[in-house]
Design an enzyme around this catalytic site. Structure first.
Site, short mmCIF file in Angstrom:
data_model
loop_
_atom_site.label_atom_id
_atom_site.label_comp_id
_atom_site.label_asym_id
_atom_site.label_seq_id
_atom_site.Cartn_x
_atom_site.Cartn_y
_atom_site.Cartn_z
CE LYS A 125 -3.85 -2.26 2.30
NZ LYS A 125 -4.43 -2.72 3.55
CD GLN A 129 -3.81 -4.52 6.55
OE1 GLN A 129 -3.90 -3.49 5.88
NE2 GLN A 129 -4.20 -5.69 6.10
CG ASP A 144 -10.16 -0.04 5.13
OD1 ASP A 144 -9.96 -0.60 4.04
OD2 ASP A 144 -9.41 -0.15 6.12
#
Ligand code: GUN
Length: 296
Positions: free
Chosen positions: A54, A98, A121
């Site tokens: 990422k 995460q 997200d």
């Protein structure tokens, strides 16, 4: 093989190109650089790989990347403090924590402490609610990538029978909401579904997101259906470690009209959509028009 292959690798590259073009415009015309903060707690090897990827791709498209690697035993209060700081930082337009988090941390509490406008997200309860009621939201990256591929292949999805196998908050549930938003007739199936094979055979669009290697064989696929395989499972075959999806590719590709491979299907789309969401969040934060084709 009869199915056409839906190539997520090249699709993701085209999204990254669009993102990079828009980032250059934001910098040159508005003096704004989109910034993404990624928070990793602990040392889970798979999470470390994702986070590194990422960060690398964020920089490659010209955005600012901020990585926060935290000790596995960090207290919830310290993690929440960091998120409060990231929420207030004007250089940061997207925040991703995460998952999974270590067991002593309450994931729901942590995710819901992120400013919904920076929740790239799309996991914050406000974004879940906005998506469920058909309002503008941040859309979870993997389902967003699946929908982009489906729209690209089909054009309109209206009236199609869609079956999503898997009911996770990250993929299954938001995927079903997105397909409903496209006027599909949607079924969410899962491990307790009574006749899973028969349910799958109804699908014009079959999305597999269960996390079980090659669980869906070709004879569960309706002839001509579009199969989207979200699974990424590492198995041993002929003494080698290989990646396979939730669908048995070789048999499904004999029956389906189109299918995503693993690797090279949905996988690359997830990070591309994360970058797209970060640009979208940056535009919204600055009252600027959003780029075309990077969200739904
Ligand atoms: N872990 C596995 N997939 C994801 C994802 O899409 N977002 C986050 N934050 N964690 C994940």
């Amino acid at each position: 093989m009869t199915a056409s292959i839906l190539d997520g690798k090249s699709f993701a590259a085209s999204i990254r190109e669009k993102v990079a073009e828009h980032v250059a415009r934001l910098k040159n015309e508005h003096g704004v650089t989109p910034g993404l903060a990624v928070v990793l707690v602990g040392e889970d090897p798979a999470s470390q790989v994702y986070v590194r990827s990422k960060g690398k791709q964020t920089v490659e498209v010209g955005m600012a990347s901020f990585e926060h690697k935290l000790a596995p035993d960090i207290s919830e209060a310290d993690l929440l403090d960091l998120i409060t700081k990231l929420n207030a930082d004007p250089e940061i337009h997207g925040i991703l924590v995460q998952l999974p988090l270590p067991a002593h941390l309450n994931s729901d509490l942590v995710i819901n402490s992120i400013d919904p406008a920076k929740d790239v997200d799309g996991f914050h309860i406000s974004n879940v609610g906005l998506l469920g009621t058909g309002q503008k939201s941040m859309v979870p990256c993997t389902p967003l990538g699946c929908l982009m591929m489906l729209r690209d292949h089909h054009g309109s999805l209206s009236g199609l029978e869609a079956v999503v196998v898997g009911r996770s908050n990250i993929v299954g549930k938001p995927m079903a909401q997105l397909l409903l938003g496209e006027s599909c007739t949607v079924t969410i199936a899962h491990s307790r579904t009574k006749d899973l094979a028969e349910t799958c055979r109804r699908a014009d669009i079959l999305v597999a997101a269960v996390g079980r290697a090659e669980m869906i064989p070709g004879d569960w696929v309706k002839p001509g259906a579009t199969v989207i395989d979200v699974g990424i499972n590492r198995i041993e075959r002929d003494g080698k470690r290989v990646l396979v999806g939730d669908v048995h590719f070789d048999s499904a590709a004999q029956v389906a009209g189109a299918i995503t491979p693993v690797p090279g299907g949905v996988g690359p789309m997830t990070i591309a959509c994360l970058l797209a969401n970060t640009v979208t969040a940056c535009c919204r934060a600055n009252g600027l028009p959003e780029p075309d084709g990077l969200t739904v």
